[in-house]
Scaffold this motif. Structure first.
Motif, short mmCIF file in Angstrom:
data_model
loop_
_atom_site.label_atom_id
_atom_site.label_comp_id
_atom_site.label_asym_id
_atom_site.label_seq_id
_atom_site.Cartn_x
_atom_site.Cartn_y
_atom_site.Cartn_z
N LEU A 36 28.03 56.14 55.30
CA LEU A 36 26.75 57.05 55.31
C LEU A 36 26.80 57.80 54.32
O LEU A 36 25.76 58.81 54.09
CB LEU A 36 26.54 57.84 56.63
N PHE A 60 33.15 54.58 59.09
CA PHE A 60 31.68 54.74 59.50
C PHE A 60 31.10 56.11 58.62
O PHE A 60 29.96 55.84 58.05
CB PHE A 60 31.65 55.12 60.88
N ALA A 61 31.54 57.06 58.83
CA ALA A 61 31.14 58.35 57.85
C ALA A 61 31.02 58.09 56.52
O ALA A 61 29.97 58.62 55.68
CB ALA A 61 32.03 59.60 58.36
N THR A 97 35.90 55.86 62.64
CA THR A 97 34.94 56.82 62.40
C THR A 97 34.89 57.30 60.98
O THR A 97 34.10 57.53 60.23
CB THR A 97 35.16 58.04 63.29
N ALA A 137 33.52 49.05 60.59
CA ALA A 137 32.62 50.48 60.88
C ALA A 137 31.52 50.51 59.97
O ALA A 137 30.39 50.72 60.24
CB ALA A 137 33.55 51.57 60.86
N LYS A 138 31.92 50.16 58.54
CA LYS A 138 30.71 50.35 57.55
C LYS A 138 29.49 49.36 57.93
O LYS A 138 28.43 49.71 57.74
CB LYS A 138 31.37 49.98 56.28
N ILE A 197 23.49 60.56 65.08
CA ILE A 197 24.42 59.65 65.52
C ILE A 197 25.41 60.16 66.21
O ILE A 197 26.00 61.29 65.55
CB ILE A 197 24.81 58.96 64.22
N LEU A 254 25.80 63.39 61.79
CA LEU A 254 26.98 62.62 62.54
C LEU A 254 27.65 63.64 63.39
O LEU A 254 28.39 64.50 62.96
CB LEU A 254 27.77 61.96 61.76
N PHE A 278 22.54 52.03 61.46
CA PHE A 278 22.15 53.38 61.70
C PHE A 278 21.68 54.10 60.72
O PHE A 278 21.56 55.27 60.60
CB PHE A 278 23.28 54.23 62.37
N LYS A 279 21.02 53.34 59.51
CA LYS A 279 20.68 53.78 58.25
C LYS A 279 19.52 54.63 58.56
O LYS A 279 19.10 55.86 58.12
CB LYS A 279 20.24 52.98 57.19
N SER A 333 27.78 50.70 60.55
CA SER A 333 26.78 51.86 60.25
C SER A 333 25.45 51.37 59.59
O SER A 333 24.62 52.24 59.69
CB SER A 333 27.49 52.62 59.26
N GLN A 334 25.33 50.14 59.10
CA GLN A 334 23.93 49.88 58.41
C GLN A 334 22.95 49.63 59.29
O GLN A 334 21.76 49.90 59.18
CB GLN A 334 24.33 48.27 57.81
#
Ligand code: ADP
Ligand code: MG
Length: 141
Positions: free
Chosen positions: A50, A46-47, A43, A15-16, A105, A76, A22-23, A19-20
């Motif tokens: 961020l 992912f969160a 999630t 997830a991490k 996001i 998010l 969506f920076k 997430s990149q």
């Protein structure tokens, strides 16, 4: 892309990595999988990546939880449609505003019910329980 995960933290690492992307940009992620597959766990990873410090829990009784991404004016939105039935349009469940905010996001658990209403560029993720702690995670495109 297809990944194997052997535990929670491997799922959160996947997830991490996602997430990149969506920076600096928004997008919609449809997160599919049975109960206990690991959608909320994903999630959370992912969160956290961020920089979001708030606790990420399944938004079961409210449909949407909103988390500001630190040091930005972006959000998010974490949505869970588990309890909703017979959805024929996004405005009727009140999520079209988020989806239209190009900067935000949106992660949707149980998106099956609205897949045909989501934009073509939606990223689709399927988490499948193989056994015990093993998961197959498919990300497309
Ligand atoms: P969902 O939101 O899909 O219902 P949750 O993320 O809430 O699922 O729960 C997943 C459960 O499965 C958690 O209890 C977590 O500890 C467990 N689990 C075991 N192995 C994994 C794995 N590889 N990835 C994610 N979760 C896992
Ligand atoms: Mg969940």
């Amino acid at each position: 892309m297809e990944y194997k995960s052997k535990n929670r933290s491997q799922t959160q690492k996947i997830a991490k990595d996602l997430s990149q992307k969506f920076k600096n940009t928004g997008g919609i992620i449809a997160l599919m999988g049975d109960l206990g597959a690991g959608k909320t766990t994903f999630t959370q990873g992912f969160a956290k990546a961020l920089g979001i410090k708030e606790k990420i829990i399944s938004p079961t009784f409210v449909i949407t939880r909103q988390h500001q991404i630190p040091n930005t004016n972006r959000f998010l939105f974490h949505i869970d449609l588990y309890r909703l039935e017979n959805i024929t349009s996004l405005p009727e469940i009140g999520i079209s505003e988020f989806i239209d905010q190009k900067n935000s996001i949106v992660i949707i658990e149980w998106p099956e019910k609205i897949l045909n209403l989501l934009p073509d560029e939606t990223i689709k993720i399927k988490i499948e329980k193989i056994k015990n702690n093993e998961r197959k995670i498919k990300i497309s495109p």
